[in-house]
Motif scaffolding. Structure first.
Motif, PDB file in Angstrom:
ATOM      1  N   GLN A   6       0.820  -1.207   0.000  1.00 32.80           N
ATOM      2  CA  GLN A   6       0.000   0.000   0.000  1.00 32.80           C
ATOM      3  C   GLN A   6       0.860   1.265   0.000  1.00 32.80           C
ATOM      4  OE1 GLN A   6      -2.338   0.519   3.653  1.00 32.80           O
ATOM      5  NE2 GLN A   6      -0.908  -0.873   4.668  1.00 32.80           N
ATOM      6  N   TRP A   7       2.086   1.173   0.502  1.00 33.74           N
ATOM      7  CA  TRP A   7       2.975   2.334   0.510  1.00 33.74           C
ATOM      8  C   TRP A   7       3.964   2.304  -0.648  1.00 33.74           C
ATOM      9  CZ3 TRP A   7       2.409  -0.300   5.362  1.00 33.74           C
ATOM     10  CH2 TRP A   7       1.497   0.320   6.207  1.00 33.74           C
ATOM     11  N   GLU A   8       4.036   1.190  -1.367  1.00 28.55           N
ATOM     12  CA  GLU A   8       5.035   1.042  -2.423  1.00 28.55           C
ATOM     13  C   GLU A   8       4.463   0.444  -3.706  1.00 28.55           C
ATOM     14  OE1 GLU A   8       8.793  -0.683  -1.161  1.00 28.55           O
ATOM     15  OE2 GLU A   8       8.052  -0.681   0.897  1.00 28.55           O
ATOM     16  N   PRO A   9       3.365   0.952  -4.233  1.00 26.10           N
ATOM     17  CA  PRO A   9       2.786   0.302  -5.420  1.00 26.10           C
ATOM     18  C   PRO A   9       3.726   0.179  -6.617  1.00 26.10           C
ATOM     19  CG  PRO A   9       1.568   2.310  -4.849  1.00 26.10           C
ATOM     20  CD  PRO A   9       2.577   2.082  -3.778  1.00 26.10           C
ATOM     21  N   PRO A  10       4.716   1.064  -6.800  1.00 27.63           N
ATOM     22  CA  PRO A  10       5.599   0.896  -7.958  1.00 27.63           C
ATOM     23  C   PRO A  10       6.740  -0.096  -7.753  1.00 27.63           C
ATOM     24  CG  PRO A  10       5.540   3.201  -7.203  1.00 27.63           C
ATOM     25  CD  PRO A  10       4.913   2.363  -6.159  1.00 27.63           C
ATOM     26  N   SER A  11       6.778  -0.804  -6.627  1.00 31.07           N
ATOM     27  CA  SER A  11       7.962  -1.589  -6.264  1.00 31.07           C
ATOM     28  C   SER A  11       7.872  -3.084  -6.537  1.00 31.07           C
ATOM     29  CB  SER A  11       8.263  -1.372  -4.775  1.00 31.07           C
ATOM     30  OG  SER A  11       8.549  -0.016  -4.523  1.00 31.07           O
ATOM     31  N   VAL A  12       6.959  -3.526  -7.382  1.00 28.46           N
ATOM     32  CA  VAL A  12       6.815  -4.966  -7.638  1.00 28.46           C
ATOM     33  C   VAL A  12       7.835  -5.377  -8.697  1.00 28.46           C
ATOM     34  CG1 VAL A  12       5.241  -6.833  -8.251  1.00 28.46           C
ATOM     35  CG2 VAL A  12       4.406  -4.865  -6.958  1.00 28.46           C
ATOM     36  N   GLU A  13       9.048  -5.598  -8.220  1.00 28.65           N
ATOM     37  CA  GLU A  13      10.194  -5.904  -9.066  1.00 28.65           C
ATOM     38  C   GLU A  13      10.646  -7.324  -8.794  1.00 28.65           C
ATOM     39  OE1 GLU A  13      14.497  -3.803 -10.035  1.00 28.65           O
ATOM     40  OE2 GLU A  13      13.440  -3.281  -8.210  1.00 28.65           O
ATOM     41  N   GLY A  14      10.937  -8.054  -9.855  1.00 28.67           N
ATOM     42  CA  GLY A  14      11.422  -9.419  -9.707  1.00 28.67           C
ATOM     43  C   GLY A  14      12.299  -9.785 -10.881  1.00 28.67           C
ATOM     44  N   PRO A  15      12.789 -11.013 -10.900  1.00 30.31           N
ATOM     45  CA  PRO A  15      13.672 -11.436 -11.990  1.00 30.31           C
ATOM     46  C   PRO A  15      12.974 -11.352 -13.347  1.00 30.31           C
ATOM     47  CG  PRO A  15      13.607 -13.066 -10.213  1.00 30.31           C
ATOM     48  CD  PRO A  15      12.550 -12.067  -9.925  1.00 30.31           C
ATOM     49  N   LYS A  16      13.744 -10.927 -14.363  1.00 29.95           N
ATOM     50  CA  LYS A  16      13.148 -10.838 -15.701  1.00 29.95           C
ATOM     51  C   LYS A  16      13.297 -12.151 -16.443  1.00 29.95           C
ATOM     52  CE  LYS A  16      17.093  -8.623 -18.075  1.00 29.95           C
ATOM     53  NZ  LYS A  16      17.515  -7.391 -18.722  1.00 29.95           N
ATOM     54  N   GLY A  17      12.736 -12.192 -17.646  1.00 30.25           N
ATOM     55  CA  GLY A  17      12.816 -13.375 -18.486  1.00 30.25           C
ATOM     56  C   GLY A  17      11.531 -14.175 -18.520  1.00 30.25           C
ATOM     57  N   PHE A  18      10.434 -13.559 -18.064  1.00 29.39           N
ATOM     58  CA  PHE A  18       9.147 -14.240 -18.020  1.00 29.39           C
ATOM     59  C   PHE A  18       8.683 -14.582 -19.439  1.00 29.39           C
ATOM     60  CE2 PHE A  18       4.604 -14.707 -17.604  1.00 29.39           C
ATOM     61  CZ  PHE A  18       4.478 -15.375 -16.397  1.00 29.39           C
ATOM     62  N   PRO A  19       8.161 -15.760 -19.679  1.00 32.12           N
ATOM     63  CA  PRO A  19       7.767 -16.803 -18.744  1.00 32.12           C
ATOM     64  C   PRO A  19       8.823 -17.886 -18.501  1.00 32.12           C
ATOM     65  CG  PRO A  19       6.777 -17.272 -20.864  1.00 32.12           C
ATOM     66  CD  PRO A  19       7.568 -15.990 -21.018  1.00 32.12           C
ATOM     67  N   ALA A  20       9.921 -17.912 -19.271  1.00 32.72           N
ATOM     68  CA  ALA A  20      10.929 -18.952 -19.083  1.00 32.72           C
ATOM     69  C   ALA A  20      11.594 -18.839 -17.711  1.00 32.72           C
ATOM     70  CB  ALA A  20      11.983 -18.878 -20.190  1.00 32.72           C
ATOM     71  N   ARG A  21      11.791 -17.619 -17.261  1.00 31.38           N
ATOM     72  CA  ARG A  21      12.372 -17.357 -15.945  1.00 31.38           C
ATOM     73  C   ARG A  21      11.435 -16.394 -15.222  1.00 31.38           C
ATOM     74  NH1 ARG A  21      16.193 -16.602 -19.617  1.00 31.38           N
ATOM     75  NH2 ARG A  21      16.453 -14.398 -19.246  1.00 31.38           N
ATOM     76  N   GLY A  22      11.918 -15.759 -14.193  1.00 32.01           N
ATOM     77  CA  GLY A  22      11.088 -14.812 -13.451  1.00 32.01           C
ATOM     78  C   GLY A  22      10.522 -15.425 -12.190  1.00 32.01           C
ATOM     79  N   PRO A  23       9.515 -14.778 -11.600  1.00 33.35           N
ATOM     80  CA  PRO A  23       8.950 -15.272 -10.345  1.00 33.35           C
ATOM     81  C   PRO A  23       8.366 -16.672 -10.499  1.00 33.35           C
ATOM     82  CG  PRO A  23       7.946 -13.171 -10.996  1.00 33.35           C
ATOM     83  CD  PRO A  23       8.846 -13.593 -12.092  1.00 33.35           C
ATOM     84  N   VAL A  24       8.447 -17.456  -9.432  1.00 28.25           N
ATOM     85  CA  VAL A  24       7.877 -18.807  -9.478  1.00 28.25           C
ATOM     86  C   VAL A  24       6.354 -18.720  -9.480  1.00 28.25           C
ATOM     87  CG1 VAL A  24       9.879 -19.841  -8.346  1.00 28.25           C
ATOM     88  CG2 VAL A  24       7.921 -19.141  -6.973  1.00 28.25           C
ATOM     89  N   ASP A  25       5.736 -19.771  -9.971  1.00 28.73           N
ATOM     90  CA  ASP A  25       4.274 -19.843 -10.002  1.00 28.73           C
ATOM     91  C   ASP A  25       3.703 -19.604  -8.601  1.00 28.73           C
ATOM     92  OD1 ASP A  25       4.335 -20.365 -12.688  1.00 28.73           O
ATOM     93  OD2 ASP A  25       3.902 -22.498 -12.507  1.00 28.73           O
ATOM     94  N   GLY A  26       2.595 -18.897  -8.560  1.00 30.20           N
ATOM     95  CA  GLY A  26       1.951 -18.575  -7.299  1.00 30.20           C
ATOM     96  C   GLY A  26       2.454 -17.294  -6.669  1.00 30.20           C
ATOM     97  N   THR A  27       3.579 -16.754  -7.216  1.00 31.64           N
ATOM     98  CA  THR A  27       4.144 -15.489  -6.695  1.00 31.64           C
ATOM     99  C   THR A  27       4.301 -14.448  -7.800  1.00 31.64           C
ATOM    100  OG1 THR A  27       6.486 -16.048  -7.021  1.00 31.64           O
ATOM    101  CG2 THR A  27       5.450 -16.828  -4.977  1.00 31.64           C
TER     102      THR A  27
END
Length: 196
Positions: free
Chosen positions: A54-75
């Protein structure tokens, strides 16, 4: 006395610099405003019980390379970032949904708070039959993005808009926006609940 003041100021500068470095990631980077993303719904107070996002809406940063890489399923909606796990909670399929018309043009809008050199923006949509009461997985998404906007390493402005044709869908779906940064190993993720 002069030496003590200089040492004190130098020490404060190091501590201040350390604090800036430690909190730099909390400065944020970007999120989708159209269709409205889950992090924006939390940031503007439409949805409560969102934790830190709620205080950081622009901060949803994770590993790139989606869909081959990146956040795991469910996250995926939280970019794999455990601090923002509330974004992965399907809330029984009750996230507010933006009304869209399938097959029509839509102008996607990103609000950018830190301008990174950009590879592209990609948009994925859930498959027909997707269960909105479960956390998002790759298997829930159509395998190819329905819209890709190349950026060639350029830096975006503070507001990025691009228009594309929405897929032929009906009912409740989720659109995943992925902003891939060119000069880091990360991307920004934004989940938008929609109703066609």
């Amino acid at each position: 006395m002069r030496r003590k003041i200089t040492s004190l100021l130098l020490g404060l500068g190091v501590v201040g610099g350390t604090l800036l470095a430690a909190t730099g990631s909390a400065q944020g980077h970007g999120y989708t405003d159209s269709p409205v993303s889950r992090q924006q719904l939390c940031g503007n107070g439409t949805v409560r019980g969102c934790g830190q996002i709620q205080w950081e809406p622009p901060s949803v940063e994770g590993p790139k390379g989606f869909p081959a890489r990146g956040p795991v399923d469910g996250t995926i909606c939280a970019g794999g970032n455990g601090r923002f796990s509330e974004l992965d909670d399907p809330r029984g399929g009750n996230w507010p949904a933006t009304a869209l018309t399938a097959g029509r043009n839509h102008t996607f809008v990103w609000r950018i708070t830190a301008r990174h050199a950009t590879t592209d923006f990609r948009y994925y949509v859930t498959k027909d039959g997707w269960d909105p009461t479960k956390p998002l997985t790759r298997a829930d998404l159509d395998p190819q993005p329905f819209l890709t906007v190349p950026f060639g390493g350029q830096r975006p402005g503070s507001t990025v808009t691009h228009t594309g044709v929405l897929p032929q869908k009906s009912g409740r779906h989720l659109i995943l926006g992925v902003w891939s940064v060119a000069d880091t190993g990360n991307a920004f993720y934004a989940c938008s609940d929609v109703k066609f």
